[in-house]
Enzyme design. Structure first.
Site, mmCIF file in Angstrom:
data_model
loop_
_atom_site.group_PDB
_atom_site.id
_atom_site.type_symbol
_atom_site.label_atom_id
_atom_site.label_comp_id
_atom_site.label_asym_id
_atom_site.label_seq_id
_atom_site.Cartn_x
_atom_site.Cartn_y
_atom_site.Cartn_z
ATOM 1 N N GLY A 22 -20.815 27.890 -16.315
ATOM 2 C CA GLY A 22 -21.706 28.617 -15.545
ATOM 3 C C GLY A 22 -20.821 28.933 -14.237
ATOM 4 O O GLY A 22 -19.505 28.206 -13.682
ATOM 5 N N GLN A 79 -18.086 31.750 -6.285
ATOM 6 C CA GLN A 79 -16.945 30.766 -6.369
ATOM 7 C C GLN A 79 -15.451 31.538 -7.145
ATOM 8 O O GLN A 79 -14.257 30.541 -6.722
ATOM 9 C CB GLN A 79 -17.508 29.718 -7.661
ATOM 10 N N CYS A 103 -20.130 20.561 -10.347
ATOM 11 C CA CYS A 103 -20.028 22.164 -9.719
ATOM 12 C C CYS A 103 -18.624 22.305 -10.164
ATOM 13 O O CYS A 103 -17.801 21.556 -9.409
ATOM 14 C CB CYS A 103 -20.952 22.120 -8.511
ATOM 15 N N LEU A 104 -17.680 23.920 -10.418
ATOM 16 C CA LEU A 104 -16.071 23.340 -10.654
ATOM 17 C C LEU A 104 -15.709 23.622 -8.982
ATOM 18 O O LEU A 104 -14.572 23.629 -8.880
ATOM 19 C CB LEU A 104 -15.970 25.049 -11.623
ATOM 20 N N HIS A 156 -28.290 26.497 -10.143
ATOM 21 C CA HIS A 156 -27.535 26.466 -10.327
ATOM 22 C C HIS A 156 -26.393 27.927 -9.806
ATOM 23 O O HIS A 156 -26.304 27.245 -9.116
ATOM 24 C CB HIS A 156 -26.780 25.362 -11.085
ATOM 25 N N GLU A 157 -26.688 28.227 -10.455
ATOM 26 C CA GLU A 157 -25.895 30.132 -10.705
ATOM 27 C C GLU A 157 -26.270 30.836 -9.382
ATOM 28 O O GLU A 157 -25.560 31.304 -8.446
ATOM 29 C CB GLU A 157 -25.464 30.489 -11.807
ATOM 30 N N HIS A 210 -25.990 29.454 -6.261
ATOM 31 C CA HIS A 210 -24.594 29.338 -5.333
ATOM 32 C C HIS A 210 -24.977 31.181 -4.568
ATOM 33 O O HIS A 210 -24.016 31.453 -3.772
ATOM 34 C CB HIS A 210 -23.786 29.861 -6.586
HETATM 35 ZN ZN ZN Z 1 -21.141 25.668 -9.136
#
Ligand code: ZN
Length: 175
Positions: free
Chosen positions: A46, A51, A93-94, A135-136, A139
């Site tokens: 995701g 991000q 998380c990236l 999660h997204e 963000h």
């Molecule tokens: Zn994330």
């Protein structure tokens, strides 16, 4: 198509509330294409527009990481409309590399979003898909998974985050 640099904690763009998308144009389509390429290259399941430094309410989720096109979900202006149950599973998380922790999330959710043409649709997800959607969407409101932790888990992750922030300050991490 282009790979976009993924913004890393503590980049302030990750803490800002993203603005609703109002124009469903070529620029939006290009952003989403680049986000898909970036997500699959990472690889991750995701990615939200903040991000990649874009403060707009756009997120993509693909649990198959590019393997099955029907599992790629493009969500513009997504809203969580209902949730049920709860599950505690490992999450990362990236934008927070090297840190993961067990996070409590709904076991099932329903999300309403627009597609790239601006048409509304509903997406229901359970288990990992529900987790990724939450999660997204978080963000887009400047919320990161450590914010969802309590107690010892929260303390453990906070210490690791402080270390990441120090390293970023010292230039040890180049985003
Ligand atoms: Zn994330």
């Amino acid at each position: 198509m282009a790979l976009l640099p993924v913004r890393l904690y503590p980049d302030p763009v990750l803490r800002a509330r993203a603005a609703p998308v109002e124009r469903f144009d070529d620029e939006l389509r290009r952003l989403v294409r680049d986000m898909i390429e970036t997500l699959h290259a990472a690889p991750g399941v995701g990615l939200a527009a903040p991000q990649v430094g874009v403060g707009q309410r756009v997120a993509i989720v693909d649990l198959s990481v590019g393997e099955r096109p029907e599992e790629l979900h493009i969500l513009v202006n997504p809203v969580l409309v209902s949730s049920a149950g709860s599950l505690v599973e490992e999450e990362g998380c990236l934008s927070i590399p090297g840190i993961s922790e067990k996070v409590e999330r709904p076991a099932a959710v329903s999300v309403v979003a627009s597609d790239l043409e601006g048409n509304a649709f509903e997406l229901r997800g359970a288990d990992l898909l529900a987790r990724a959607l939450c999660h997204e969407i978080d963000h887009l409101d400047g919320i990161l998974f450590p914010d969802r932790l309590r107690g010892l888990r929260r303390e453990r992750v906070r210490r690791a985050l402080r270390r990441l922030a120090r390293e970023a300050e010292q230039g040890a991490v180049i985003a």
